[in-house]
Write an enzyme that holds these catalytic residues in place. Structure first.
Site, PDB file in Angstrom:
ATOM      1  N   GLY A 180      40.205  35.819 -50.713  1.00 58.10           N
ATOM      2  CA  GLY A 180      41.382  36.492 -51.230  1.00 58.10           C
ATOM      3  C   GLY A 180      42.376  36.765 -50.120  1.00 58.10           C
ATOM      4  O   GLY A 180      42.424  36.059 -49.126  1.00 58.10           O
ATOM      5  N   ASP A 209      29.107  31.114 -41.022  1.00 59.47           N
ATOM      6  CA  ASP A 209      30.504  30.684 -41.042  1.00 59.47           C
ATOM      7  C   ASP A 209      31.184  31.089 -39.746  1.00 59.47           C
ATOM      8  O   ASP A 209      32.247  31.694 -39.753  1.00 59.47           O
ATOM      9  CB  ASP A 209      31.213  31.251 -42.266  1.00 59.47           C
ATOM     10  CG  ASP A 209      32.427  30.418 -42.663  1.00 59.47           C
ATOM     11  OD1 ASP A 209      32.582  29.303 -42.129  1.00 59.47           O
ATOM     12  OD2 ASP A 209      33.223  30.886 -43.490  1.00 59.47           O
TER      13      ASP A 209
END
Ligand SMILES: *[C@@H]1O[C@H](CO)[C@@H](O)[C@H](O)[C@H]1NC(C)=O
Ligand SMILES: *[C@@H]1O[C@H](CO)[C@@H](O)[C@H](O)[C@H]1NC(C)=O
Ligand SMILES: *[C@@H]1O[C@H](CO)[C@@H](O)[C@H](O)[C@H]1NC(C)=O
Ligand SMILES: *[C@@H]1O[C@H](CO)[C@@H](O)[C@H](O)[C@H]1NC(C)=O
Ligand SMILES: *[C@@H]1O[C@H](CO)[C@@H](O)[C@H](O)[C@H]1NC(C)=O
Ligand SMILES: *[C@@H]1O[C@H](CO)[C@@H](O)[C@H](O)[C@H]1NC(C)=O
Ligand SMILES: *[C@@H]1O[C@H](CO)[C@@H](O)[C@H](O)[C@H]1NC(C)=O
Ligand SMILES: *[C@@H]1O[C@H](CO)[C@@H](O)[C@H](O)[C@H]1NC(C)=O
Length: 844
Positions: free
Chosen positions: A515, A627
């Protein structure tokens, strides 16, 4: 007997007639065919197609309340269509008469030609009546000389209005427009949904945007050679491993179209070339050929694969699998059984939810089936199209209505009144609801075991949040129940709105898969970063949970700390400490921030390595970040590095296991090849990604840059080549040249090299990496200490050159010294502990 023969003969003739009819049908003639050059006074011819000046056709009109401006250029432009442009200081529309409803191409050409206005910084927004095509596009943020956009929209009325919207005090512009009919058969209403059993339907109501169209293993096919005016580019730059594929080709005239596949689906030039599995240097014949495509994870994609067996010598030899992302799309496909002959084209459509993939890429892989006679696979062509989202947009989350300039009307006043009435009703109902909840809760108080209660995202279930002091006010569903209060502070949605000035776009810090992130100020003046998840993404919900769960367990100077969260009104909002200097990446390239010194870079790498080392070893169960990349390493106002974004994190293998099996997640360019191959996750996958980060820090370029020559695309591959030759200094950031101690650089290079080892077992632990980076820093500081004798640190006694050390001596276990660094105060003593051990690494 004669009868049988006759029947055969008749059917043969029939087939022949049919195929001739079929061929003649191939000459597709678009009913609507507008090719327009904007602002020009002359016809423009491009590859045999004529574009007419925009004010010389009667079947469309340009409507604008102000004046449009014409700009022309006679300096060299990439294509004649870019010689002129029409500029719009106020919103303006082209209105086209449409003779035949159905799918149409809308193609737009943009090039910022020299004019009185700075077109490179002019935001361009383009909408149709129903769809947002382009939203605030700016050339300054775009890495290309010109922009060509192709959309496929189903027009259902007799006009099409294309509106160009400038932002205030600027202009919008366009150089060329095409609006052209497309055969209705081209895009079906339904397609197979990847990773879903039920098909996806409803495409005819959605708009598409071409993002990739490839002629696998073949040359560029230009609009001239495609009956629908499409462009097909070569695939090589998207290959994950270029040597994994080899091209094959046949004469295009040997392609045998059969009913169902026409040259409108794809020209024979596309089917006549293909990529197949490369066999050079491959020990095992069973592997996948994979293409990687950067995509916007907030959209779904329509994927069409074009297949044609031009590689086999006989029927039924070739049986292979096709994967989209890591999901099987076509299993054990035997083209011969579908087409009945070789060189007969076939295509298949899929809809892929890349938003479920937690990465910014879409991958396509082909690999042989285990049952096949020969180990091979083919792919002839590929199209990837973005599908418009819930806001009917192909660019961002705003709808046409939100983007079109508002004309104040009575309606809005009425709206306010209706809103007020509805609002008070809702409020009343909510009060009743809360009362009900409190009663229900009392009777149910013992039944509260799970910190994470899985609730349907769109569901109507109502939960209470214990961490909050006030009860939930609105009647909308809250998505998560946090029954434990150690998840940081609970924020009310209103507080978040106030802190971010109602999510003011000017406070936007960044946009990621999850987001948008805003800078906020709490009412006590604390600066925070507010990450607002997209409430419609299920993957987002899982990440939201993981992130809160992980971060609430972890506190460390080199991990970004979570201040609190908000799950009111289906929102997924996380509030973090504010990192004033943003992501590491923005200090390396792509911005004009001042270059970091070598010492700063080393300190940042060391900080991040500490954070990761703590993740791997600090908690009861090790945590794998999954990540690690330069955008997930953030810098505070003192350039202290902190690791962020735990959305993908997983707890590591338990003691009796060596790895965790999991679907491959992460970011391309950083992905551990072993993890990618075996889907087994260990801490060493983070070590690999960290190795990529180290190379990025040294060379200041992205991990993957498809724009570069093939051997340079992937930084890991490229930098390793130079490192192995001992020439890493040749490719380092030119700003560092002459400012780095060669011994420090050597150590750094070796460390990165070891991190990037092919196999996890050969890679150092994060503790070893940390230790080696500390050493590299020490080497740098002792060298600068010679030139700057006033350097006052006690750690910098030039002892190092006297002590020859072996890199990654695994007999030295540095962990004890470092795991204690769980709080800030321990940090400095840890540093000296590490350094003191440098003196005599074996003396423990
Ligand atoms: C442009 O092309 C159209 C149609 O092909 C033709 O009628 C017109 O005369 C041409 N105009 C110029 C200026 O060449
Ligand atoms: C464009 O052409 C005009 C007339 O042909 C000439 O006066 C002008 O200098 C040219 N401009 C450029 C940028 O070449
Ligand atoms: C376009 O939309 C109309 C109305 O929704 C539908 O009937 C028609 O089949 C669609 N055409 C195509 C080619 O999708
Ligand atoms: C096919 O591959 C060969 C070498 O493998 C290369 O020379 C040729 O350019 C390729 N053809 C296309 C169309 O990419
Ligand atoms: C395109 O078409 C032209 C002529 O129609 C032909 O000469 C050329 O080889 C074709 N090229 C490709 C790549 O399709
Ligand atoms: C090819 O990729 C798919 C999906 O990632 C994977 O399931 C499969 O095992 C791979 N095949 C080979 C031979 O590596
Ligand atoms: C994609 O995901 C969204 C939300 O996660 C869901 O609504 C949609 O049905 C999915 N589509 C497909 C084709 O799986
Ligand atoms: C892959 O790239 C190398 C250079 O990095 C080049 O020599 C080789 O021909 C390429 N292979 C293919 C199949 O294109």
């Amino acid at each position: 007997m004669v009868e049988v023969k006759l029947v055969r003969w008749v059917s043969l003739v029939l087939a022949l007639v049919l195929s001739i009819a079929h061929i003649s049908y191939c000459d597709f003639n678009p009913v609507d065919n507008y090719l327009i050059t904007c602002g020009s006074s002359q016809n423009v011819s491009i590859q045999g197609r004529f574009f007419l000046p925009d004010l010389q056709q009667s079947s469309f009109v340009l409507k604008t309340q102000g004046n449009s401006i014409v700009a022309t250029s006679n300096s060299s432009v990439p294509s004649p269509i870019f010689q002129s442009a029409r500029l719009f200081p106020v919103p303006a529309s082209y209105k086209f008469d449409i003779q035949q409803e159905g799918r149409h191409w809308i193609r737009l050409y943009f090039y910022p030609i020299d004019s009185n206005h700075n077109l490179r910084s002019a935001p361009i927004t383009v909408v149709t009546e129903n769809f947002v095509l382009l939203n605030n596009f700016i050339f300054d943020n775009y890495n290309g000389a010109f922009l060509f956009k192709e959309y496929l929209v189903n027009l259902t009325s007799d006009t099409l209005t294309l509106t160009f919207i400038p932002s205030s005090n600027s202009v919008a512009f366009v150089n060329g427009i095409e609006v052209v009919s497309v055969p209705d058969e081209l895009i079906p209403d339904q397609a197979q949904a990847v990773s879903h059993s039920s098909p996806f339907s409803g495409l005819s109501d959605l708009a598409l945007e071409t993002v990739y169209r490839l002629n696998m293993g073949g040359p560029l096919v230009t609009p001239q050679n495609d009956t629908l005016g499409r462009t097909w580019e070569n695939d090589e730059k998207y290959l994950h491993v270029n040597s994994s594929a080899v091209n094959v080709s046949v004469n295009p005239t040997t392609i045998k179209y059969r009913p169902g596949v026409t040259p409108e689906i794809a020209p024979n030039w596309v089917y006549a070339t293909a990529e197949t599995m490369g066999e050079a240097n491959v020990p095992v014949l069973s592997f996948n050929v994979t293409w990687v495509f950067p995509v916007d994870p907030n959209f779904m994609y329509f994927v069409r694969v074009h297949l044609c067996d031009i590689a086999s010598k006989a029927l039924n030899n070739l049986v292979f699998n096709t994967y989209v992302n890591s999901d099987i799309a076509l299993a054990s496909l035997d083209l011969s059984s579908l087409t009945g002959a070789l060189a007969v084209p076939y295509y298949k459509d899929f809809v892929s939810n890349s938003s479920m993939e937690e990465s910014n890429t879409l991958t396509l892989s082909i690999g042989p089936d285990s049952d096949a006679d020969i180990s091979d696979a083919v792919m002839n062509g590929l199209e990837i199209m973005k599908i418009s989202n819930g806001a009917r947009s192909l660019d961002g989350l705003s709808s046409v209505k939100a983007l079109l300039p508002k004309t104040p009307s009575k309606k809005s006043k009425l709206g306010i009144i209706v809103g007020l009435v509805v609002g008070s009703l809702v409020a009343l109902l909510s009060i009743a609801w809360c009362a009900f909840c409190v009663i229900a809760r009392k009777s149910n108080a013992t039944n509260q075991g799970h910190p994470w209660l899985a609730l349907p995202i769109y569901g109507n279930s109502q939960t209470m949040t214990k961490g909050s002091t006030t009860s939930q006010k609105s009647g909308t569903a809250s998505i998560i129940s946090l029954a434990s209060s150690n998840f940081g502070r609970f924020f009310m949605f209103q507080e978040i709105m106030d802190a971010t000035n109602k999510f003011d776009e000017s406070l936007l810090l960044g946009v990621g898969g999850f987001g948008r992130v805003y800078n906020g100020t709490l009412d006590d003046g604390t600066q925070v970063a507010v990450k607002r998840g997209n409430p419609r993404s299920e993957q987002g919900l899982a990440e939201f949970r993981t992130e809160i769960e992980m971060l609430s367990k972890l506190r460390h100077r080199h991990l970004v700390s979570l201040i609190g969260y908000c799950d009111e009104r289906s929102e997924m909002i996380l509030v973090y400490e504010y990192m004033a200097n943003g992501p590491l990446r923005s200090h390396l390239y792509g911005t004009d921030l001042p270059a970091l010194s070598w010492k700063q870079r080393l300190e940042i790498c060391i900080g991040a390595a500490r954070g990761l080392h703590y993740l791997h070893t600090g908690a009861a169960q090790s945590i794998i970040h999954r990540d690690v990349k330069t955008t997930n390493i953030l810098l505070d106002d003192n350039f202290v590095a902190k690791v962020a974004d735990f959305g993908l994190s997983k707890t590591g293998p338990a003691l009796d296991q060596t790895h965790v099996s999991t679907a491959v997640k992460g970011s391309f360019g950083y992905l551990d090849p072993e993890y990618f191959r075996r889907q087994q996750l260990t801490e060493k996958s983070d070590v690999y990604s960290f190795g990529v980060v180290l190379m990025e820090v040294l060379c200041t370029r992205p991990a993957l840059n498809p724009g570069l020559p093939r051997e340079q695309v992937n930084i890991a591959e490229w930098a390793m080549n130079w490192q192995k030759k001992g020439l890493l200094s040749q490719i380092m950031d030119t700003k560092l040249i002459g400012k780095v101690n060669p011994a420090s650089l050597k150590k750094f290079g070796e460390t990165a090299e070891n991190c990037l080892a092919e196999y996890g077992v050969d890679r150092p632990s994060m503790g070893d990496v940390l230790w080696n980076l500390e050493y590299a820093l020490q080497l740098e500081e002792t060298s600068s200490a010679v030139t700057e004798p006033e350097d006052n640190s006690t750690n910098h006694i030039p002892i190092i050159p006297l002590t020859p050390l072996q890199p990654f001596d695994h007999s030295v276990n540095m962990n004890d010294g470092v795991t204690s660094s769980t709080d800030d105060d321990a940090e400095d003593s840890t540093t000296s502990a590490v350094f003191s051990q440098l003196v005599n690494p074996r003396g423990r």
